[in-house]
Design a protein around this motif. Structure first.
Motif, PDB file in Angstrom:
ATOM      1  N   PRO A 171      31.430  32.964  47.539  1.00 16.89           N
ATOM      2  CA  PRO A 171      30.635  33.470  46.416  1.00 16.89           C
ATOM      3  C   PRO A 171      29.958  34.792  46.782  1.00 16.89           C
ATOM      4  N   LEU A 172      29.956  35.711  45.855  1.00 12.23           N
ATOM      5  CA  LEU A 172      29.287  37.001  46.017  1.00 12.23           C
ATOM      6  C   LEU A 172      28.135  37.060  45.017  1.00 12.23           C
ATOM      7  N   LEU A 173      26.988  37.593  45.465  1.00 15.37           N
ATOM      8  CA  LEU A 173      25.752  37.496  44.690  1.00 15.37           C
ATOM      9  C   LEU A 173      25.257  38.864  44.224  1.00 15.37           C
ATOM     10  N   ALA A 174      24.616  38.875  43.068  1.00 12.91           N
ATOM     11  CA  ALA A 174      23.923  40.081  42.604  1.00 12.91           C
ATOM     12  C   ALA A 174      22.770  40.362  43.555  1.00 12.91           C
ATOM     13  N   VAL A 175      22.659  41.604  44.033  1.00 11.93           N
ATOM     14  CA  VAL A 175      21.635  41.930  45.022  1.00 11.93           C
ATOM     15  C   VAL A 175      20.253  42.062  44.391  1.00 11.93           C
ATOM     16  N   ALA A 176      20.164  42.193  43.071  1.00 14.16           N
ATOM     17  CA  ALA A 176      18.885  42.315  42.377  1.00 14.16           C
ATOM     18  C   ALA A 176      19.108  42.002  40.895  1.00 14.16           C
ATOM     19  N   ASP A 177      18.033  41.922  40.142  1.00 13.19           N
ATOM     20  CA  ASP A 177      18.180  41.832  38.681  1.00 13.19           C
ATOM     21  C   ASP A 177      18.905  43.092  38.223  1.00 13.19           C
ATOM     22  N   ALA A 178      19.933  42.940  37.409  1.00 16.79           N
ATOM     23  CA  ALA A 178      20.777  44.105  37.087  1.00 16.79           C
ATOM     24  C   ALA A 178      21.526  43.898  35.776  1.00 16.79           C
ATOM     25  N   THR A 179      22.222  44.944  35.382  1.00 17.58           N
ATOM     26  CA  THR A 179      23.107  44.907  34.217  1.00 17.58           C
ATOM     27  C   THR A 179      24.523  45.227  34.675  1.00 17.58           C
ATOM     28  N   VAL A 180      25.496  44.451  34.207  1.00 19.06           N
ATOM     29  CA  VAL A 180      26.896  44.672  34.590  1.00 19.06           C
ATOM     30  C   VAL A 180      27.408  45.915  33.843  1.00 19.06           C
ATOM     31  N   VAL A 181      27.825  46.911  34.615  1.00 20.85           N
ATOM     32  CA  VAL A 181      28.380  48.147  34.029  1.00 20.85           C
ATOM     33  C   VAL A 181      29.862  47.989  33.746  1.00 20.85           C
ATOM     34  N   SER A 182      30.582  47.445  34.720  1.00 20.62           N
ATOM     35  CA  SER A 182      32.026  47.227  34.540  1.00 20.62           C
ATOM     36  C   SER A 182      32.457  46.030  35.353  1.00 20.62           C
ATOM     37  N   ALA A 183      33.524  45.375  34.907  1.00 22.19           N
ATOM     38  CA  ALA A 183      34.062  44.210  35.602  1.00 22.19           C
ATOM     39  C   ALA A 183      35.556  44.121  35.295  1.00 22.19           C
ATOM     40  N   GLY A 184      36.403  44.440  36.325  1.00 19.60           N
ATOM     41  CA  GLY A 184      37.851  44.402  36.120  1.00 19.60           C
ATOM     42  C   GLY A 184      38.574  45.175  37.204  1.00 19.60           C
ATOM     43  N   PRO A 185      39.903  45.326  37.095  1.00 19.42           N
ATOM     44  CA  PRO A 185      40.699  46.034  38.099  1.00 19.42           C
ATOM     45  C   PRO A 185      40.325  47.522  38.147  1.00 19.42           C
ATOM     46  N   ASP A 186      40.379  48.094  39.378  1.00 18.77           N
ATOM     47  CA  ASP A 186      40.043  49.516  39.546  1.00 18.77           C
ATOM     48  C   ASP A 186      40.842  50.099  40.722  1.00 18.77           C
ATOM     49  N   GLY A 187      42.150  50.199  40.551  1.00 23.70           N
ATOM     50  CA  GLY A 187      43.018  50.869  41.523  1.00 23.70           C
ATOM     51  C   GLY A 187      42.898  50.311  42.917  1.00 23.70           C
TER      52      GLY A 187
END
Length: 267
Positions: A171-187
């Motif tokens: 599992p990978l965790l959010a390092v702080a309270d945040a907003t997701v900018v992008s989520a998906g494949p990126d080269g």
């Protein structure tokens, strides 16, 4: 008591003895000794056998007892001393005076039982530890490739992030309270998640095996955003993690120094 007072008292007692004996005999014969509520306790002297109400020969009940109240203030004829002709029953002599008893009853409980130990106050329950406001993206993981290492194979000529040695599915965790900018494949980054942090910087997670958030979503510090893997340009399972001052390649700063500067835990 003066000599004249004693003579006066003796004369008065001799004159009234017969009346006292008859009155006492009548009272005892009827089975009751009537004492007015305001009358003071008294025993008339002398008290030789047969000379007073309580030692008269007619009063022969040895098991009987007479309880009288405490002495009050009064005067005998001819200014004789009141206390010279007053006695207190034994059962009352040891008891507290009415005023003393009232004061004792009205005293605080703590004053009447000083030896009683006070009950200890209940121990305060510890407050639950607050959730961390900043954390490592992979708590407890070993660093396998630090930030800034020179490498000609990278377009920037150096390593732009920090690699955490984790197995696929970690599992990978959010390092702080945040907003997701992008989520998906990126080269070359493979499956990637980018978060916008409270101070306007960006956290980038690369090579994920799966993604658990979507663009526009808000997340809390410590919330799982995906799982580690080896997608994109990768030689094995790990997390490539960057802190970016702008959301583009090579606009980066040292991730560990940044997170530790915010009090992040898990390293």
């Amino acid at each position: 008591m003066t000599t004249s007072a004693r003579h006066a008292a003796k004369s008065w007692l001799t004159t009234h003895r017969t009346v006292a004996l008859w009155t006492g005999a009548l009272a005892i014969g009827s089975g009751a000794l009537l004492v007015p509520g305001t009358a003071a306790a008294q025993t008339v002297h002398p008290t030789t056998p047969g000379s007073s109400l309580f030692t008269a020969a007619a009063y022969t009940d040895e098991n009987a007892s007479v309880e009288v109240t405490r002495p009050g203030t009064y005067e005998l004829p001819h200014s004789a001393s009141a206390q010279a002709a007053v006695s207190v029953a034994d059962n009352l002599a040891q008891s507290p005076a009415p005023a003393e008893a009232e004061a004792h009853d009205s005293a605080p409980a703590a004053d009447r039982s000083e030896a009683r130990a006070e009950a200890p106050a209940p121990a305060a329950q510890p407050e639950p530890a607050p959730a961390p406001s900043w954390t490592s993206p992979a708590p407890g993981a070993r660093i396998s490739n630090p930030y800034g290492g020179k490498n000609a194979s990278y377009a920037a000529g150096y390593h732009t992030g920090t690699d955490f040695a984790v197995s696929t599915g970690t599992p990978l965790l959010a390092v702080a309270d945040a907003t997701v900018v992008s989520a998906g494949p990126d080269g070359a980054y493979g499956n990637e998640v980018v978060l916008k942090l409270p101070d306007g910087k960006f956290a980038e997670y690369a090579h994920l095996s799966s993604i658990g958030v979507k663009a526009g979503q808000t997340v809390k510090a410590g919330q799982q955003i995906g799982k580690a893997g080896s997608t994109g340009n990768s030689t094995g399972p790990h997390l490539h993690f960057e802190i970016r001052s702008a959301n583009r390649y090579a606009a980066v700063i040292d991730p560990l120094a940044y997170l530790k500067g915010h009090g992040a835990v898990g390293f």
